[in-house]
Design an enzyme around this catalytic site. Structure first.
Site, mmCIF file in Angstrom:
data_model
loop_
_atom_site.group_PDB
_atom_site.id
_atom_site.type_symbol
_atom_site.label_atom_id
_atom_site.label_comp_id
_atom_site.label_asym_id
_atom_site.label_seq_id
_atom_site.Cartn_x
_atom_site.Cartn_y
_atom_site.Cartn_z
ATOM 1 N N ILE A 136 -9.299 -31.478 -37.715
ATOM 2 C CA ILE A 136 -8.636 -30.172 -37.626
ATOM 3 C C ILE A 136 -7.723 -30.119 -36.412
ATOM 4 O O ILE A 136 -6.558 -29.696 -36.506
ATOM 5 C CB ILE A 136 -9.678 -29.041 -37.588
ATOM 6 C CG1 ILE A 136 -10.395 -28.936 -38.932
ATOM 7 C CG2 ILE A 136 -9.009 -27.708 -37.235
ATOM 8 C CD1 ILE A 136 -11.567 -27.990 -38.927
ATOM 9 N N THR A 178 -12.990 -21.321 -33.760
ATOM 10 C CA THR A 178 -13.199 -21.441 -35.203
ATOM 11 C C THR A 178 -14.244 -22.512 -35.493
ATOM 12 O O THR A 178 -14.440 -22.873 -36.658
ATOM 13 C CB THR A 178 -11.888 -21.833 -35.914
ATOM 14 O OG1 THR A 178 -11.413 -23.076 -35.353
ATOM 15 C CG2 THR A 178 -10.831 -20.768 -35.742
ATOM 16 N N ALA A 179 -14.900 -23.020 -34.447
ATOM 17 C CA ALA A 179 -15.815 -24.150 -34.612
ATOM 18 C C ALA A 179 -17.205 -23.673 -35.028
ATOM 19 O O ALA A 179 -17.535 -23.672 -36.219
ATOM 20 C CB ALA A 179 -15.874 -24.958 -33.327
ATOM 21 N N ARG A 180 -17.994 -23.256 -34.065
ATOM 22 C CA ARG A 180 -19.333 -22.749 -34.342
ATOM 23 C C ARG A 180 -19.698 -21.693 -33.313
ATOM 24 O O ARG A 180 -19.364 -21.804 -32.130
ATOM 25 C CB ARG A 180 -20.374 -23.880 -34.294
ATOM 26 C CG ARG A 180 -20.405 -24.737 -35.566
ATOM 27 C CD ARG A 180 -20.902 -23.938 -36.768
ATOM 28 N NE ARG A 180 -20.874 -24.690 -38.010
ATOM 29 C CZ ARG A 180 -19.856 -24.718 -38.860
ATOM 30 N NH1 ARG A 180 -18.750 -24.070 -38.583
ATOM 31 N NH2 ARG A 180 -19.956 -25.390 -39.991
ATOM 32 N N ASP A 221 -13.947 -16.421 -34.883
ATOM 33 C CA ASP A 221 -14.212 -16.461 -36.322
ATOM 34 C C ASP A 221 -15.669 -16.819 -36.593
ATOM 35 O O ASP A 221 -16.142 -16.699 -37.713
ATOM 36 C CB ASP A 221 -13.297 -17.495 -36.988
ATOM 37 C CG ASP A 221 -13.470 -17.532 -38.499
ATOM 38 O OD1 ASP A 221 -13.290 -16.479 -39.134
ATOM 39 O OD2 ASP A 221 -13.804 -18.606 -39.042
ATOM 40 N N GLU A 279 -24.835 -14.816 -37.585
ATOM 41 C CA GLU A 279 -23.868 -14.337 -38.566
ATOM 42 C C GLU A 279 -24.574 -13.673 -39.731
ATOM 43 O O GLU A 279 -25.405 -14.310 -40.386
ATOM 44 C CB GLU A 279 -23.003 -15.504 -39.062
ATOM 45 C CG GLU A 279 -22.151 -16.096 -37.954
ATOM 46 C CD GLU A 279 -21.218 -17.205 -38.395
ATOM 47 O OE1 GLU A 279 -21.272 -17.598 -39.582
ATOM 48 O OE2 GLU A 279 -20.418 -17.676 -37.573
ATOM 49 N N HIS A 332 -16.004 -15.609 -40.205
ATOM 50 C CA HIS A 332 -16.162 -17.023 -40.545
ATOM 51 C C HIS A 332 -15.331 -17.398 -41.772
ATOM 52 O O HIS A 332 -15.824 -17.999 -42.734
ATOM 53 C CB HIS A 332 -17.640 -17.346 -40.792
ATOM 54 C CG HIS A 332 -17.966 -18.806 -40.565
ATOM 55 N ND1 HIS A 332 -19.167 -19.233 -40.064
ATOM 56 C CD2 HIS A 332 -17.237 -19.933 -40.776
ATOM 57 C CE1 HIS A 332 -19.174 -20.555 -39.985
ATOM 58 N NE2 HIS A 332 -18.002 -21.004 -40.416
ATOM 59 N N ILE A 333 -14.045 -17.072 -41.702
ATOM 60 C CA ILE A 333 -13.172 -17.349 -42.843
ATOM 61 C C ILE A 333 -11.936 -18.169 -42.453
ATOM 62 O O ILE A 333 -11.000 -18.272 -43.240
ATOM 63 C CB ILE A 333 -12.718 -16.043 -43.544
ATOM 64 C CG1 ILE A 333 -12.226 -14.985 -42.543
ATOM 65 C CG2 ILE A 333 -13.845 -15.461 -44.374
ATOM 66 C CD1 ILE A 333 -10.871 -15.198 -41.984
ATOM 67 N N ALA A 334 -11.945 -18.777 -41.268
ATOM 68 C CA ALA A 334 -10.775 -19.557 -40.858
ATOM 69 C C ALA A 334 -10.455 -20.654 -41.868
ATOM 70 O O ALA A 334 -9.291 -20.944 -42.125
ATOM 71 C CB ALA A 334 -11.003 -20.169 -39.475
ATOM 72 N N GLY A 335 -11.474 -21.244 -42.433
ATOM 73 C CA GLY A 335 -11.258 -22.316 -43.401
ATOM 74 C C GLY A 335 -11.259 -21.859 -44.840
ATOM 75 O O GLY A 335 -11.209 -22.684 -45.756
#
Length: 308
Positions: free
Chosen positions: A152, A230-232, A256, A261, A280-283
């Site tokens: 990424i 955007t990782a964890r 994100d 969560e 949690h929707i970056a991907g």
């Protein structure tokens, strides 16, 4: 006919592809109903999950015939890899299928946070004209620091360079030559954090990366710098980040991912200036969801064919 349980949302075409060959139970509600999920997988060889289904020892014990787990994404912190290996369960992530979506998200977040001009709709609709307050900054010539330099992060490099940004990266698992070959300047973590105008995180959550961006490192960042995760969740100290933003000691942040969560205490993020939150929707885009789903459908099907 082999059976497959899918406990979280999956692209319909991919589900149809699996249903043409296997007995498929597709029920995204199972992720919130652990007892039903355990019962559903009691005799199945295949399970497909996203990031919310917790595949731990108890769930694996409930599924003695399980042989393959398809992960609709790349992070594996919701799956006990060691326990799977001990039971002969193969875990298949969708490596690379959503990388472009995350890379675009990061670039968008950097631009939004640096420019600071996109949250004024309500004020203008109320009759204000806050031109002076919304004088932001350009991305051109700014330093983007990438913490972690996997797939990424490497896809972010050409996108950021197209904007005229400079790129620095740190990753203990990638040598300096490899970082330079992929268009970034190698830089130690603490120097990167201190010098970058924007810091984007791309490392897994491990014992060594938990709270990697803690109060001390946030304090070391430039006061006008922006942070994107955007990782964890858990890599950033959320309380320290909120305090820095409220105190004007950081230019902005986009999260994100979160320590839990959905967040257990979401109200602490309310009214925090220059903070962007997404679930949690970056991907997750229409395109990436299709790529991820079809990749996992094909790979799980291949693995089940080997069992025959």
């Amino acid at each position: 006919m082999h059976r497959i349980v899918i406990s979280e949302f999956m692209d319909e075409d991919a589900v149809a592809l699996l249903r043409a060959r296997f007995d498929v139970t597709y029920d995204p509600r199972l992720v919130d109903q652990p007892e039903r999920l355990a019962a559903a997988i009691a005799t199945v060889p295949a399970l497909i999950v996203r990031n919310r289904t917790q595949v731990r020892e108890a769930l694996l014990d409930a599924a003695p015939r399980l042989r393959v787990i398809g992960r609709l994404g790349v992070g594996l912190d919701n799956i006990d890899i060691t326990a799977c290996a001990e039971r002969g369960v193969r875990v298949i992530p969708a490596t690379g299928a959503n990388a472009d979506a995350v890379a675009e998200y990061v670039i968008a977040a950097v631009l939004i946070l640096l420019r600071g001009a996109y949250g004024a709709t309500a004020r203008i609709a109320a009759g204000e004209w806050p031109r002076t307050a919304l004088t932001g900054r350009e991305a051109q010539a700014r330093l983007l620091g990438l913490v972690g330099f996997g797939d990424i992060a490497r896809r972010i490099v050409p996108r950021a360079k197209a904007l005229g940004m400079r790129i620095a990266a740190c990753d203990p698992l990638v040598n300096d030559h490899e970082i330079r070959r992929n268009g970034a300047e190698p830089m130690p973590l603490d120097r990167l954090v201190a010098e970058a105008d924007a810091v984007s995180l791309h490392v897994p959550l491990t014992d060594t990366t938990r709270k990697l961006i803690d109060a001390q490192r946030i304090a070391a960042m430039r006061r006008d710098a922006v942070l994107i995760n955007t990782a964890r969740g858990g890599i950033v100290d959320e309380d320290a980040l909120v305090a820095a933003l409220k105190g004007g000691r950081l230019g902005g942040a986009a999260l994100d991912v979160f320590e839990s969560e959905p967040p257990e205490e979401p109200r602490r993020f309310a009214d925090v200036p220059n903070l962007l939150l997404t679930p949690h929707i970056a991907g997750v885009t229409q395109e990436s969801n299709r790529r991820v789903s079809l990749m996992i459908a094909e790979r799980v099907a291949t693995e089940l064919d080997r069992l025959e």
